[in-house]
Design a protein around this motif. Structure first.
Motif, PDB file in Angstrom:
ATOM      1  N   VAL A 116       0.817  -1.207   0.000  1.00 31.08           N
ATOM      2  CA  VAL A 116       0.000   0.000   0.000  1.00 31.08           C
ATOM      3  C   VAL A 116       0.855   1.263   0.000  1.00 31.08           C
ATOM      4  CG1 VAL A 116      -1.609   1.379   1.375  1.00 31.08           C
ATOM      5  CG2 VAL A 116      -2.053  -1.051   1.001  1.00 31.08           C
ATOM      6  N   ALA A 117       1.848   1.338   0.897  1.00 31.28           N
ATOM      7  CA  ALA A 117       2.671   2.548   0.994  1.00 31.28           C
ATOM      8  C   ALA A 117       3.401   2.816  -0.314  1.00 31.28           C
ATOM      9  CB  ALA A 117       3.664   2.417   2.144  1.00 31.28           C
ATOM     10  N   ALA A 118       4.005   1.769  -0.883  1.00 32.18           N
ATOM     11  CA  ALA A 118       4.724   1.930  -2.153  1.00 32.18           C
ATOM     12  C   ALA A 118       3.768   2.327  -3.268  1.00 32.18           C
ATOM     13  CB  ALA A 118       5.452   0.639  -2.512  1.00 32.18           C
ATOM     14  N   ALA A 119       2.585   1.703  -3.316  1.00 28.39           N
ATOM     15  CA  ALA A 119       1.617   1.996  -4.379  1.00 28.39           C
ATOM     16  C   ALA A 119       1.151   3.443  -4.306  1.00 28.39           C
ATOM     17  CB  ALA A 119       0.427   1.043  -4.272  1.00 28.39           C
ATOM     18  N   ILE A 120       0.870   3.924  -3.099  1.00 28.13           N
ATOM     19  CA  ILE A 120       0.406   5.306  -2.954  1.00 28.13           C
ATOM     20  C   ILE A 120       1.508   6.292  -3.342  1.00 28.13           C
ATOM     21  CG2 ILE A 120      -0.285   7.033  -1.251  1.00 28.13           C
ATOM     22  CD1 ILE A 120      -1.825   4.787   0.177  1.00 28.13           C
TER      23      ILE A 120
END
Length: 448
Positions: free
Chosen positions: A90-94
């Protein structure tokens, strides 16, 4: 250990199999749709694009679950393993999405998946790093890291949200928990095997009578939709690929722990070769997810809790769960109906499922030799894992790379256990997978 109700290769009667498959679906569906909803919400995507992410997540989850359970050539662990979108990404995708859009997320995920695909060929070497003291610690940490999630479900939301821990929510959750305990302990046949789904149905009916079921998602959902490949296109920013590659490395550690827990739950020897098949499925499934326009995948720990609690280890049952997920992806109204299940209903069953994983880990640790070295590994690894689980703010001022790697309590605990096992003197020189498999079934007092 109590005997399994259904072994890995058993095929329960057709009607029962579908009911048991639905039980796994109920446990997994919220987690599968949560990641695309979070990513879409934070990036402020239009509703139709968020829906596209969700539909693709459900469809690909179904396909990859079927492959993981049944196998396809060298791909698939051939155990009851539900696959879904992973919060690790999630963090990388955002971060990638803000700078390069959804196309950047998909392209970075596709390129980064090669880390997991290549890493799968080194699983025999990685498996050798997991002697019983590390395995038991990792499995225990998986369960402990899920408990806060179940507690929030139990209370009906997040801390500070309206109605959190309201007496009505706690009453429903305790009712579901008590019913599941009763069915598991004293039920026979279908009532024991399907304890979770029966408990959740009862809780749902109570919430329906109390007016606590919101059918708005069903009204808003499409009846039929076919996810489109490359819906958002592909872009390959270098920074995004690096970020995703780090997330894939973390996922290898998490999935390794999940597979070890699954081996314990199903009484199956978890060799490096078998784990390689599972990790390869993770990587190939994540590449497929990127091509079908959704976020990367990993194995779901909550469904290992279902296996541990019910004693239903049939991989054919979970393959049917994959079929239900495919239907949910093609018929969004079906998935929307499942989403209407109130959180306290999920919490009553979830607390029992996740705590069962903790119990399995404790049982594994109970068979480990009691000495100072093993005590230090267990204590420090679980302490570090719980530290970032209950106080994620601990990492807030550290570099982004450190936050990415250690944000998950499972990963933090696993890496600390691995490091201490390698560093502390007295490490066993070899580890036999067959002996580990025997440990799953043999009481400590009966071992030589």
């Amino acid at each position: 250990m109590d005997p399994l109700l259904y072994q890995v290769e058993d095929r329960p009667p057709a009607a029962l199999s579908w009911l048991l498959a639905a039980q796994h679906l109920l446990a997994a569906l919220g987690g599968i749709i949560a990641v695309p909803l979070v990513v879409g919400g934070v990036l402020k995507l239009p509703t139709d694009q968020t829906v596209a992410l969700v539909n693709a997540a459900l469809l690909v989850s179904g396909v990859v679950t079927i492959v993981q359970c049944r196998g396809a050539g060298p791909i698939g662990i051939k155990l009851p393993c539900v696959m879904g979108t992973s919060f690790t990404f999630v963090a990388a995708a955002i971060a990638v999405g803000f700078e390069h859009g959804v196309a950047g997320i998909m392209g970075s995920a596709l390129a980064g998946s090669m880390v997991m695909i290549i890493g799968s060929f080194f699983m025999p070497q990685i498996r050798a790093l997991f002697p019983p003291v590390v395995t038991g610690t990792v499995v225990t940490m998986i369960g402990l890291s899920l408990i806060p999630v179940a507690v929030d479900w139990f209370a009906g939301g997040q801390v500070g949200s309206p109605g959190y821990a309201a007496p009505a929510n706690l009453g429903v959750a305790f009712g579901v928990l008590a019913l599941v305990i009763g069915l598991v302990q004293w039920g026979r046949g279908i009532f024991s095997a399907a304890a979770i789904v029966i408990g959740m149905i009862a809780g749902y009916l109570v919430c329906l009578a109390l007016g606590k079921v919101d059918f708005a998602p069903v009204v808003a959902a499409q009846t039929f939709a076919v996810p489109q490949p490359l819906h958002f296109g592909l872009a390959f920013p270098v920074s995004g690929i690096v970020g995703m590659a780090i997330a894939y490395l973390v996922t290898i550690v998490e999935s390794t722990g999940n597979f070890l827990a699954l081996g314990a739950a199903t009484r199956t020897p978890m060799s490096g070769e078998r784990m390689a098949r599972g990790i390869l499925c993770d990587g190939v499934g994540s590449a497929l997810a990127a091509l079908m326009s959704t976020t990367p995948f990993s194995s779901f720990a909550q469904n290992i809790g279902v296996v541990s609690l019910t004693g239903v280890a049939s991989r054919h049952v979970v393959a049917l769960t994959g079929a239900l997920l495919v239907l949910a992806g093609l018929f969004p109204v079906f998935g929307a109906l499942i989403v209407t299940i109130p959180l306290p209903v999920l919490g009553g069953a979830g607390l029992m499922m996740f705590a069962t994983i903790v119990a399995a880990g404790v049982q594994m640790l109970g068979r480990v030799e009691h000495n100072k070295r093993n005590g230090v590994i267990i204590a420090v690894a679980i302490g570090c894992g719980m530290a970032v689980t209950v106080r994620p703010e601990l990492l807030a001022r550290l570099p982004a790379f450190v936050r990415e790697v250690f944000a998950s309590g499972i990963t933090a605990g696993s890496l600390v256990a691995l490091a201490l096992n390698l560093i502390l003197p007295g490490r066993p020189t070899a580890f036999d997978d067959a002996h580990a498999a025997e440990d799953f079934d043999t009481p400590a007092g009966e071992r030589a």
